[in-house]
Design a protein around this motif. Structure first.
Motif, mmCIF file in Angstrom:
data_model
loop_
_atom_site.group_PDB
_atom_site.id
_atom_site.type_symbol
_atom_site.label_atom_id
_atom_site.label_comp_id
_atom_site.label_asym_id
_atom_site.label_seq_id
_atom_site.Cartn_x
_atom_site.Cartn_y
_atom_site.Cartn_z
ATOM 1 N N HIS A 85 3.249 -11.499 -3.602
ATOM 2 C CA HIS A 85 2.855 -12.746 -2.945
ATOM 3 C C HIS A 85 2.277 -12.458 -1.559
ATOM 4 C CE1 HIS A 85 3.089 -17.033 -1.831
ATOM 5 N NE2 HIS A 85 3.419 -16.559 -0.650
ATOM 6 N N ALA A 86 2.906 -11.531 -0.825
ATOM 7 C CA ALA A 86 2.417 -11.177 0.513
ATOM 8 C C ALA A 86 1.025 -10.576 0.438
ATOM 9 C CB ALA A 86 3.390 -10.199 1.177
ATOM 10 N N ARG A 87 0.784 -9.741 -0.570
ATOM 11 C CA ARG A 87 -0.558 -9.168 -0.738
ATOM 12 C C ARG A 87 -1.578 -10.262 -1.057
ATOM 13 N NH1 ARG A 87 2.516 -5.584 -4.093
ATOM 14 N NH2 ARG A 87 3.110 -3.713 -2.918
ATOM 15 N N GLY A 88 -1.163 -11.243 -1.863
ATOM 16 C CA GLY A 88 -2.054 -12.349 -2.176
ATOM 17 C C GLY A 88 -2.410 -13.157 -0.942
ATOM 18 N N ALA A 144 1.115 -10.685 7.991
ATOM 19 C CA ALA A 144 -0.136 -10.916 7.268
ATOM 20 C C ALA A 144 -1.201 -11.473 8.207
ATOM 21 C CB ALA A 144 0.100 -11.865 6.098
ATOM 22 N N ILE A 145 -0.827 -12.460 9.010
ATOM 23 C CA ILE A 145 -1.783 -13.067 9.947
ATOM 24 C C ILE A 145 -2.251 -12.038 10.969
ATOM 25 C CG2 ILE A 145 -2.030 -14.762 11.796
ATOM 26 C CD1 ILE A 145 -0.139 -16.577 10.168
ATOM 27 N N GLY A 146 -1.310 -11.294 11.540
ATOM 28 C CA GLY A 146 -1.675 -10.279 12.527
ATOM 29 C C GLY A 146 -2.567 -9.198 11.936
ATOM 30 N N SER A 147 -2.267 -8.785 10.713
ATOM 31 C CA SER A 147 -3.062 -7.767 10.049
ATOM 32 C C SER A 147 -4.499 -8.226 9.847
ATOM 33 C CB SER A 147 -2.420 -7.435 8.689
ATOM 34 O OG SER A 147 -3.248 -6.590 7.919
ATOM 35 N N VAL A 148 -4.652 -9.473 9.396
ATOM 36 C CA VAL A 148 -5.998 -9.990 9.141
ATOM 37 C C VAL A 148 -6.757 -10.218 10.447
ATOM 38 C CG1 VAL A 148 -7.298 -11.928 8.178
ATOM 39 C CG2 VAL A 148 -5.348 -10.981 6.929
ATOM 40 N N LYS A 172 -10.788 11.143 17.456
ATOM 41 C CA LYS A 172 -10.276 12.081 16.458
ATOM 42 C C LYS A 172 -9.250 11.397 15.555
ATOM 43 C CE LYS A 172 -7.705 16.439 16.032
ATOM 44 N NZ LYS A 172 -8.562 16.983 14.957
ATOM 45 N N ALA A 173 -8.329 10.642 16.174
ATOM 46 C CA ALA A 173 -7.291 9.958 15.396
ATOM 47 C C ALA A 173 -7.897 8.935 14.439
ATOM 48 C CB ALA A 173 -6.296 9.277 16.339
ATOM 49 N N MET A 174 -8.929 8.221 14.891
ATOM 50 C CA MET A 174 -9.554 7.216 14.048
ATOM 51 C C MET A 174 -10.336 7.856 12.908
ATOM 52 S SD MET A 174 -10.782 4.324 16.772
ATOM 53 C CE MET A 174 -11.298 3.230 15.460
ATOM 54 N N SER A 175 -11.014 8.956 13.176
ATOM 55 C CA SER A 175 -11.804 9.610 12.133
ATOM 56 C C SER A 175 -10.914 10.287 11.099
ATOM 57 C CB SER A 175 -12.764 10.635 12.746
ATOM 58 O OG SER A 175 -12.039 11.713 13.328
ATOM 59 N N GLU A 176 -9.685 10.616 11.488
ATOM 60 C CA GLU A 176 -8.764 11.296 10.576
ATOM 61 C C GLU A 176 -7.617 10.377 10.159
ATOM 62 O OE1 GLU A 176 -7.597 14.863 12.599
ATOM 63 O OE2 GLU A 176 -9.663 15.610 12.761
ATOM 64 N N ARG A 177 -7.878 9.089 10.196
ATOM 65 C CA ARG A 177 -6.856 8.105 9.816
ATOM 66 C C ARG A 177 -6.287 8.448 8.441
ATOM 67 N NH1 ARG A 177 -6.186 2.604 11.184
ATOM 68 N NH2 ARG A 177 -8.074 2.708 12.449
ATOM 69 N N GLY A 178 -4.964 8.544 8.372
ATOM 70 C CA GLY A 178 -4.324 8.993 7.137
ATOM 71 C C GLY A 178 -3.923 7.901 6.181
ATOM 72 N N LEU A 179 -3.940 6.643 6.621
ATOM 73 C CA LEU A 179 -3.568 5.528 5.758
ATOM 74 C C LEU A 179 -4.622 4.430 5.874
ATOM 75 C CD1 LEU A 179 0.254 5.224 6.614
ATOM 76 C CD2 LEU A 179 -0.720 6.143 4.497
ATOM 77 N N SER A 180 -4.962 3.836 4.736
ATOM 78 C CA SER A 180 -5.896 2.719 4.747
ATOM 79 C C SER A 180 -5.184 1.458 5.221
ATOM 80 C CB SER A 180 -6.458 2.490 3.346
ATOM 81 O OG SER A 180 -5.424 2.029 2.474
ATOM 82 N N ALA A 181 -5.959 0.412 5.484
ATOM 83 C CA ALA A 181 -5.364 -0.865 5.893
ATOM 84 C C ALA A 181 -4.438 -1.404 4.803
ATOM 85 C CB ALA A 181 -6.467 -1.874 6.214
ATOM 86 N N ASP A 182 -4.831 -1.238 3.543
ATOM 87 C CA ASP A 182 -3.981 -1.699 2.435
ATOM 88 C C ASP A 182 -2.677 -0.913 2.387
ATOM 89 O OD1 ASP A 182 -5.840 -3.562 1.658
ATOM 90 O OD2 ASP A 182 -6.708 -2.329 0.077
ATOM 91 N N GLU A 183 -2.761 0.395 2.581
ATOM 92 C CA GLU A 183 -1.551 1.226 2.550
ATOM 93 C C GLU A 183 -0.618 0.897 3.710
ATOM 94 O OE1 GLU A 183 -3.064 5.340 0.424
ATOM 95 O OE2 GLU A 183 -3.666 4.959 2.501
ATOM 96 N N TYR A 185 -0.405 -1.993 5.164
ATOM 97 C CA TYR A 185 0.170 -3.308 4.874
ATOM 98 C C TYR A 185 1.354 -3.186 3.922
ATOM 99 C CZ TYR A 185 0.448 -8.282 3.921
ATOM 100 O OH TYR A 185 0.898 -9.569 3.817
ATOM 101 N N ASP A 186 1.192 -2.400 2.860
ATOM 102 C CA ASP A 186 2.285 -2.216 1.912
ATOM 103 C C ASP A 186 3.468 -1.513 2.566
ATOM 104 O OD1 ASP A 186 0.866 -3.444 -0.092
ATOM 105 O OD2 ASP A 186 0.240 -1.589 -1.077
ATOM 106 N N LEU A 187 3.181 -0.530 3.408
ATOM 107 C CA LEU A 187 4.243 0.213 4.079
ATOM 108 C C LEU A 187 5.082 -0.708 4.960
ATOM 109 C CD1 LEU A 187 5.425 3.070 4.766
ATOM 110 C CD2 LEU A 187 3.819 3.126 6.673
ATOM 111 N N VAL A 188 4.415 -1.528 5.756
ATOM 112 C CA VAL A 188 5.141 -2.415 6.657
ATOM 113 C C VAL A 188 5.849 -3.525 5.878
ATOM 114 C CG1 VAL A 188 4.942 -4.002 8.606
ATOM 115 C CG2 VAL A 188 3.616 -1.893 8.590
ATOM 116 N N THR A 189 5.194 -4.039 4.836
ATOM 117 C CA THR A 189 5.830 -5.071 4.012
ATOM 118 C C THR A 189 7.135 -4.555 3.407
ATOM 119 O OG1 THR A 189 3.734 -6.151 3.472
ATOM 120 C CG2 THR A 189 5.564 -6.518 1.965
ATOM 121 N N ASN A 190 7.108 -3.339 2.861
ATOM 122 C CA ASN A 190 8.322 -2.758 2.296
ATOM 123 C C ASN A 190 9.378 -2.523 3.370
ATOM 124 O OD1 ASN A 190 7.351 -2.711 -0.342
ATOM 125 N ND2 ASN A 190 6.426 -0.694 -0.111
ATOM 126 N N SER A 191 8.926 -2.180 4.584
ATOM 127 C CA SER A 191 9.867 -1.979 5.691
ATOM 128 C C SER A 191 10.541 -3.299 6.079
ATOM 129 C CB SER A 191 9.140 -1.392 6.903
ATOM 130 O OG SER A 191 8.625 -0.106 6.607
#
Length: 221
Positions: A85-88, A144-148, A172-183, A185-191
């Motif tokens: 539901h949160a992803r939706g 969700a609101i903050g992320s968007v 450098k940190a931005m070019s080598e970002r290790g997690l996508s925005a979707d990942e 979001y899921d990580l924080v939602t599970n947390s």
């Protein structure tokens, strides 16, 4: 204004067209006159289904949310269907950022309140203490609101748009970002779910009736 006896348009047709206008031109671009012109009807035709522009905007926001909301599969518990539901919610907000302020207010009344009531009823039936329901829903919605807002705010200068030579470590940190925005979001939602689970255990003396303290414990996936 008197409504026409026979509707020339369906309610859904009006709302879908309103969403299209809002997506292109923002909330300020929508008016009864503009909507009627795009639909090719007289403005009075819209009053068969709606009493005001405010009602049309609220209906458009609810339709956008409903279309992004996944169906809850039978047999699943809140730890499984609530993240979906949160992803939706995030999908709806990302797809229609101009409607974000309306969507955020929709929980206060009408379909938004009914939707939250249904979710709260189901979560409590599945064993989540009532004291934990709103903290959980609030945390997920706020994130969700903050992320968007973060993802859709492309205006204005900032470190991300500055020359790499000025902010080399950030570049450098931005070019080598290790997690996508979707990942992320899921990580924080599970947390958030895990944190609420921990809070339930910590406060179960206050949040859970004595007769249920020896019953099944909550578990997050």
């Amino acid at each position: 204004m008197v409504r026409p006896k026979v509707p020339l348009l369906s309610r859904e047709q009006v709302l879908r067209t309103a969403i299209e206008i809002i997506d292109r031109e923002g909330l300020e671009g929508l008016s009864i006159r503009r909507l009627a012109a795009v639909l090719g009807v007289n403005g009075t035709s819209l009053y068969h289904h709606f009493t005001s522009k405010h009602e049309i905007v609220a209906g458009a926001a609810e339709l956008a949310l409903a279309e992004a909301r996944p169906a809850i599969a039978p047999g699943t518990d809140w730890q499984q269907w609530l993240p979906e539901h949160a992803r939706g919610l995030r999908r709806a907000l990302c797809a229609h950022p101009a409607l974000l302020p309306v969507m955020a207010r929709s929980r206060a009344s009408g379909p938004g309140a009914r939707r939250l009531d249904s979710m709260a009823e189901r979560m409590m039936a599945e064993g989540l203490p009532s004291a934990a329901v709103m903290p959980l829903l609030d945390a997920l919605e706020l994130f969700a609101i903050g992320s968007v807002l973060h993802e859709t705010d492309a205006d204005g200068p900032g470190p991300s748009s500055a020359p790499a030579g000025e902010y080399p470590a950030l570049a450098k940190a931005m070019s080598e970002r290790g997690l996508s925005a979707d990942e992320i979001y899921d990580l924080v939602t599970n947390s958030i779910l895990a944190a609420i689970d921990a809070a339930v255990k910590r406060h179960q003396a206050r949040w859970l009736p004595t007769a249920r303290q020896s019953g099944p414990q909550l578990a997050t996936g």
